[in-house]
Structures are given as C-alpha cells and as structure tokens.
Scaffold this motif. Structure first.
Motif, PDB file in Angstrom:
ATOM      1  N   ARG A 195       0.821  -1.220   0.000  1.00  0.00           N
ATOM      2  CA  ARG A 195       0.000   0.000   0.000  1.00  0.00           C
ATOM      3  C   ARG A 195       0.858   1.274   0.000  1.00  0.00           C
ATOM      4  O   ARG A 195       0.472   2.296   0.558  1.00  0.00           O
ATOM      5  N   ARG A 196       2.004   1.215  -0.613  1.00  0.00           N
ATOM      6  CA  ARG A 196       2.836   2.400  -0.741  1.00  0.00           C
ATOM      7  C   ARG A 196       2.557   3.067  -2.081  1.00  0.00           C
ATOM      8  O   ARG A 196       2.031   2.466  -3.006  1.00  0.00           O
ATOM      9  N   GLY A 197       2.951   4.318  -2.179  1.00  0.00           N
ATOM     10  CA  GLY A 197       2.754   5.023  -3.434  1.00  0.00           C
ATOM     11  C   GLY A 197       1.424   5.753  -3.475  1.00  0.00           C
ATOM     12  O   GLY A 197       0.834   6.100  -2.446  1.00  0.00           O
ATOM     13  N   ASP A 198       0.923   5.975  -4.687  1.00  0.00           N
ATOM     14  CA  ASP A 198      -0.269   6.780  -4.923  1.00  0.00           C
ATOM     15  C   ASP A 198      -1.522   5.986  -4.558  1.00  0.00           C
ATOM     16  O   ASP A 198      -1.937   5.084  -5.305  1.00  0.00           O
ATOM     17  N   ALA A 199      -2.143   6.299  -3.428  1.00  0.00           N
ATOM     18  CA  ALA A 199      -3.316   5.559  -2.966  1.00  0.00           C
ATOM     19  C   ALA A 199      -4.502   5.763  -3.906  1.00  0.00           C
ATOM     20  O   ALA A 199      -5.277   4.829  -4.156  1.00  0.00           O
TER      21      ALA A 199
END
Length: 338
Positions: free
Chosen positions: A265-269
C-alpha cells in the motif's frame, strides 16, 4: 554538501565540507532566499538535499532554476538515519541530511513536472468535489428520514426533484434542508465542470486514448496513470510499476521465519484505488472478456474476489506502461501474459 530541513515557515540549513559542519542556520522557506544563503555560505555546492514533503515539488524546480544541484530524497529512507540523533530538532535534521548528502547514503526520488502536477491536481480536485456531493446528499437523506420523509434512490436532478417534492408543506424543515440542497447543487455543477476539463485532457492525449481501450479503464484512470508515471522509461521494467504503486505483497524473512503479508500500500493511494475499480469492472462485466479477465476469474474461484481484483490491478499496472512503451494497443488475447 547542504542539507535542508524544510517546513512551512522556516528552513533549517546545514553546510558540510571535508567531513565537518562549517555553518548552519535558518532561512524563510523561499527557494530564492535559500539560494542566496547557499551561494554565500557554499559558493560551489555539490549536493543540496531535502526530504519529500508538501513543498518538495516547488523547492526542487525552483532550486534547479536557481542553478543549484537540488536532490529530493525519500523521507522514509532518511528517517532511519535521522533517528540516530539523540535530540529531534530541525537543526539536527538538517545536519543529518547534509551528512547523507556527503556520504551519498540516500535514495533519490523522481520529482514530477509541473504539467503532471496540474493534471494530478485536477483529478484530486474533482474527486474531492464528488466526495463532498455524496456526503451532502447522504446528509440530506439522513436528516429527512428523521421526520419520516424517505428520499427514493435517485441521482442528479431526480434527487433534487424528489427532495423538493417531499418538502412540500414542511416549511420549517425546508428552511434547513434547502440551503444544503443549494450547496449540493453548486458543488455538483463545479465537479461536472472539472470533469469536462478532465475529459478534454484525455481526448487530447494519445497515451490516454491508448489506455482507454482497456476494459474498465476510463478517462480518469488513464489520465491519472499517465500523470503519475509521466515517462514509462522512468522504470527499468514494467513489472516494477506494480511495486511502485504498492500492489505487491510485503515479505518478512528472519532466520527460519519467512512469510508474505498484505500488499505494501505504498505510493499513490488514489491511483491504486482506480486500478482496483478497473479490475473490478473486468471481473464483473461480461463485455470486458479477455485473457486477462479469464485469468482473473480463475483466480477468483481459488482465492476470492478481493484478492483476485488486487492481482488483476497489479497486472494492469504492468500492462499499461508496457503499452505506453511499445505504442501497441491492448490485445485482449495476450493481456494476461504481460
């Protein structure tokens, strides 16, 4: 080597040379003023390092325009080193960043251009207005339900007409609900205006048109994806895009313990959510038939719908940059093999 600990009002600055700190101080958080201080204290800077944050895009481009070798580094990566300081202060953080700049122990982050940020801002603004519209309509339904006035399931102008119809003869309640209904109408019209801008951007982009040929991928998803990755050559392989968006599983290994967990769940949600919605469409709409859908349906039977949708979303994150690199359209026959 210069470290900048950026905050909204002031920026702590630390200058190192030959393994020693030669100066540190503070300056208003204005790139032009910071550039003047750097030129005065370090006439020949090799690296100007600062962490990712709300002001990082502005700082990066503005400092680069001033001729400084600005480098934006991953805040999570820097945190491990900065936590070694006995006291957490802005000055100590700036010292730590300058030290990282000198030894080269950092992970540089690709900073997006202003054009991409404008598109991302457009998408975010529209999404927020749509969310506010939904919240207002739900609030109106809940308040009216208290007085026995149940608004039928409806959208748009039909919802407004039903609310006004139910308020006939309810003068006291109408004085409360109608201002909220007017706010709902205004926000909805503004969201529609931003939506039209978004569609216009998608129509003018050849990359967006190519991605929109994928079932489930509309103008919002295509525009958000192209703005996020900018140039597909930024990634060594298309497979790394899935990990960049937090769609790959975490792994923990220590001694005899070795297991995979949930996705990172890293980065652009927001983009990750859009890809999940596109995957949901592929799995639930028969007109979206392709090898990708068949693979997802088989996976759904084994591991369940949600996990299968995440897997299809990751596949989309691999297929879409590959399409942008090659310039080829989506092939429904080999879509799942990318």
């Amino acid at each position: 080597y210069i470290g900048l600990d950026v905050s909204l009002k002031e920026t702590a600055i630390s200058v190192r040379r030959d393994g020693k700190r030669i100066w540190r101080g503070k300056c208003p958080s204005d790139p032009s003023l910071i550039a003047e201080v750097v030129r005065e204290r370090a006439p020949e800077p090799k690296r100007v390092v600062f962490e990712t944050g709300p002001l990082s895009v502005w700082f990066y481009h503005a400092l680069r325009a001033e001729g400084l070798p600005a480098i934006c580094i991953d805040a999570r990566h820097a945190k491990a080193a900065l936590d070694m300081a006995p006291n957490k202060t802005d000055a100590n953080d700036a010292d730590g960043l300058a030290h990282l700049a000198e030894v080269g122990f950092y992970r540089e982050v690709r900073v997006k251009g202003y054009d991409s940020m404008l598109v991302r801002t457009l998408v975010a603004a529209r999404s927020r207005l749509v969310q506010i519209t939904t919240e207002l309509s739900n609030q109106i339904r809940g308040l009216m339900k208290t007085f026995g006035l149940v608004v039928p399931r409806s959208k748009g102008g039909t919802f407004e007409a039903e609310v006004q119809r139910l308020l006939i003869g309810q003068d006291e309640l109408a004085r409360i609900i109608l201002p909220m209904l007017e706010a709902w109408r205004s926000v909805r019209s503004r969201a529609s205006a931003l939506g039209r801008q978004l569609l216009a951007c998608a129509r003018q982009s050849a990359a967006c048109q190519r991605l929109m040929a994928i079932p489930g991928v509309g103008a919002i998803t295509a525009t958000s994806f192209t703005a996020a990755i900018e140039d597909p050559e930024n990634f060594k392989t298309s497979r790394s895009v899935g990990a960049w968006l937090g769609l790959t599983t975490r792994r923990y290994q220590s001694g005899e313990v070795d297991y995979d967990g949930h996705i990172s769940r890293r980065g652009d949600a927001h983009l990750r959510g859009l890809l999940y919605e596109a995957a949901t469409v592929i799995l639930t709409r028969t007109h979206a038939d392709s090898d990708l859908r068949q693979w997802g349906v088989q996976l759904r039977e084994r591991i369940g719908f949600k996990r299968a949708a995440v897997a299809v979303a990751r596949k989309l994150a691999v297929i879409m940059p590959a399409m942008l690199k090659s310039g080829e359209p989506f092939n429904r026959v080999v879509g799942a093999t990318a």
